[in-house]
Design an enzyme around this catalytic site. Structure first.
Site, PDB file in Angstrom:
ATOM      1  N   GLY A  72     125.421 117.569  73.262  1.00  0.00           N
ATOM      2  CA  GLY A  72     124.168 118.135  72.775  1.00  0.00           C
ATOM      3  C   GLY A  72     124.422 119.460  72.070  1.00  0.00           C
ATOM      4  O   GLY A  72     123.831 119.740  71.021  1.00  0.00           O
ATOM      5  N   ASN A 152     114.549 123.433  79.113  1.00  0.00           N
ATOM      6  CA  ASN A 152     115.365 122.952  80.227  1.00  0.00           C
ATOM      7  C   ASN A 152     115.194 123.770  81.503  1.00  0.00           C
ATOM      8  O   ASN A 152     115.545 123.314  82.573  1.00  0.00           O
ATOM      9  CB  ASN A 152     116.843 122.941  79.833  1.00  0.00           C
ATOM     10  CG  ASN A 152     117.273 124.208  79.147  1.00  0.00           C
ATOM     11  OD1 ASN A 152     116.715 124.593  78.114  1.00  0.00           O
ATOM     12  ND2 ASN A 152     118.249 124.884  79.707  1.00  0.00           N
ATOM     13  N   GLN A 180     116.657 117.765  76.465  1.00  0.00           N
ATOM     14  CA  GLN A 180     116.027 117.691  77.783  1.00  0.00           C
ATOM     15  C   GLN A 180     114.851 116.705  77.790  1.00  0.00           C
ATOM     16  O   GLN A 180     114.499 116.164  78.836  1.00  0.00           O
ATOM     17  CB  GLN A 180     115.546 119.095  78.157  1.00  0.00           C
ATOM     18  CG  GLN A 180     115.425 119.372  79.619  1.00  0.00           C
ATOM     19  CD  GLN A 180     116.691 119.166  80.410  1.00  0.00           C
ATOM     20  OE1 GLN A 180     116.723 118.323  81.292  1.00  0.00           O
ATOM     21  NE2 GLN A 180     117.747 119.915  80.124  1.00  0.00           N
ATOM     22  N   SER A 200     121.570 114.225  74.060  1.00  0.00           N
ATOM     23  CA  SER A 200     122.827 114.198  74.796  1.00  0.00           C
ATOM     24  C   SER A 200     122.722 113.200  75.941  1.00  0.00           C
ATOM     25  O   SER A 200     121.770 113.246  76.733  1.00  0.00           O
ATOM     26  CB  SER A 200     123.132 115.596  75.337  1.00  0.00           C
ATOM     27  OG  SER A 200     124.294 115.568  76.129  1.00  0.00           O
ATOM     28  N   ALA A 201     123.717 112.298  76.046  1.00  0.00           N
ATOM     29  CA  ALA A 201     123.622 111.163  76.979  1.00  0.00           C
ATOM     30  C   ALA A 201     123.537 111.576  78.445  1.00  0.00           C
ATOM     31  O   ALA A 201     122.831 110.951  79.230  1.00  0.00           O
ATOM     32  CB  ALA A 201     124.816 110.230  76.771  1.00  0.00           C
ATOM     33  N   THR A 238     138.030 109.834  65.348  1.00  0.00           N
ATOM     34  CA  THR A 238     137.907 108.447  65.789  1.00  0.00           C
ATOM     35  C   THR A 238     136.752 108.362  66.778  1.00  0.00           C
ATOM     36  O   THR A 238     136.651 109.181  67.696  1.00  0.00           O
ATOM     37  CB  THR A 238     139.224 108.004  66.455  1.00  0.00           C
ATOM     38  OG1 THR A 238     140.258 108.164  65.497  1.00  0.00           O
ATOM     39  CG2 THR A 238     139.154 106.557  66.904  1.00  0.00           C
ATOM     40  N   CYS A 327     123.531 136.268  88.390  1.00  0.00           N
ATOM     41  CA  CYS A 327     124.889 135.780  88.639  1.00  0.00           C
ATOM     42  C   CYS A 327     125.068 134.375  88.077  1.00  0.00           C
ATOM     43  O   CYS A 327     126.102 134.054  87.497  1.00  0.00           O
ATOM     44  CB  CYS A 327     125.189 135.765  90.122  1.00  0.00           C
ATOM     45  SG  CYS A 327     125.253 137.416  90.814  1.00  0.00           S
TER      46      CYS A 327
END
Ligand SMILES: *Cc1c(COP(=O)(O)O)cnc(C)c1O
Length: 393
Positions: A72, A152, A180, A200-201, A238, A327
């Site tokens: 993604g 997200n 998302q 994105s998968a 490829t 953090c």
């Protein structure tokens, strides 16, 4: 019990997806560019079939508008850098929002170092970008607008169709990061009216390391990876045929069961939201409520405590979740999204994201609703801030 509630970070690959990938490792392992023997031609045919299938599932006119990428992030990088560079002679201005994924924000910052000017739009307290604000930010030099379909962190579903109309009216290219959103709401590139769309998968039960960028035919975009002629010469390498097969299968399953899955996820989400509200005081739901919220996302701030401490305690109970605290973000500041919706630092630090999938069970929800109040209470009991509040009451 082991409870995975971080489906906005990644999802479990479905067994059917693993099965769909297998033949491309062991049987159809030819290089899709090797046309002089059958196993290569077979790979080429399969690639064409998979591209067709992805195009159909996102409502693209033509299969050749779908370009496979390695993530993604890569799709976002390509859309923004590629469109900015290809249209440089027309202008150098880009419009985006303050709550985009870092794949978009950091790409825009990179372009700023190379002569581009970027407007980062504010959002309201629920995370919405206003189409009017987008229109007001457009200048003669604007060449690209990039606004995410759904956030997200806090689940805000943006008014993409309206923003696309604004972009079209002013003849500016429009990209949306739908990473998302895919698998969690209907995505049809024609209906949305977008020029480019990233997916994105691994966010919808496919494998990691494979994504796609929809590029409407006619959009001017620079090539991404220079090398061979793969992906119409725009992105050499490829093809990751097994990964692409996994993406296509996961998208097939997600599309087929979209209504059922979103209904299930919405129910689980709302059980979590109302259960947490009932059981825990001094909290704030981040992001909108109802239909304009991603069906699998829950994000609360718990006052007087730190997100990391919540995560560590939840981990002891085998619950996996996420936080927008400092953090976790790898910097001194809490999440840019939580700051953009106006949360003060101390409240942003106490955030917790729980994200469900269609496979989340009622028992898991009950378990979290049982454990979380105890965890929050225990942390608050150790918090000097909470002590002060209690003394005041
Ligand atoms: C996960 C995510 C990305 C990045 O996708 P990767 O495949 O992990 O690179 C981009 N945008 C959004 C909104 C995401 O949630």
């Amino acid at each position: 019990m082991n409870v995975y509630m971080d489906n906005n970070a990644t999802t479990q690959v479905k067994p059917e997806v693993v099965e769909a990938m297998k033949p491309y490792f062991t049987e159809i392992y030819g290089n899709a560019s090797s046309k002089f023997y059958s196993i290569g031609r077979r790979a080429e045919q399969e690639l064409a079939r998979l591209r067709e299938s992805v195009a159909k599932n996102i409502g693209a006119d033509k299969a050749n508008e779908v370009y496979f990428t390695a993530s993604g992030c890569e799709a976002d990088n390509w859309a923004i850098k590629g469109a900015a560079l290809a249209n440089k002679s027309r202008g150098n201005h880009i419009i985006t929002s303050k709550i985009e994924h870092h794949a978009v924000l950091n790409t825009c910052e990179y372009l700023e170092k190379h002569g581009f000017e970027v407007t980062y739009l504010d959002v309201d307290e629920s995370g919405f970008v206003s189409p009017e604000a987008v229109e007001a930010a457009i200048k003669d030099s604007t060449v690209l607008i990039s606004i995410m379909t759904a956030n997200n962190e806090i689940g805000t579903i943006e008014p993409i169709k309206q923003i696309a109309e604004v972009a079209k009216k002013h003849k500016v290219l429009f990209h949306t990061d739908a990473v998302q959103a895919m698998g969690h709401m209907k995505i049809d590139v024609k209906e949305l009216g977008v020029d480019m769309l990233s997916l994105s998968a691994h966010k919808f039960h496919g494998p990691k390391g494979v994504g796609a960028l929809y590029i409407r035919n006619g959009v001017r975009i620079d090539n991404l990876i220079h090398g061979g002629g793969q992906e119409r010469g725009k992105r050499a390498a490829t093809e990751n045929l097994a990964g692409i097969a996994g993406l296509a299968k996961a998208l097939d399953l997600a599309t087929e069961s979209l209504e059922k899955n979103t209904a299930v996820m919405t129910e689980k989400r709302d059980k979590l939201i109302s259960g947490i509200k009932e059981r825990i005081p001094y909290i704030k739901l981040n992001g909108p409520e109802g239909e304009k919220r991603l069906c699998n996302n829950v994000n609360f701030s718990f006052r007087y405590i730190e997100g990391e401490s919540i995560l560590m305690m939840l981990d002891m109970y085998n619950i996996a979740a996420s936080t927008g605290s400092a953090c976790a973000s790898g910097s001194l500041d809490p999440s840019h999204v939580l700051l953009a919706i106006g949360l003060p630092h101390e409240i942003a630090h106490g955030s917790l994201r729980l994200s469900v999938s269609e496979d989340t069970t009622d028992e898991e929800i009950e378990y979290v609703l049982d454990v979380l109040p105890q965890v929050i209470q225990r942390l608050r009991d150790m918090s000097p801030l909470y002590e002060e509040v209690k003394n005041k009451v």
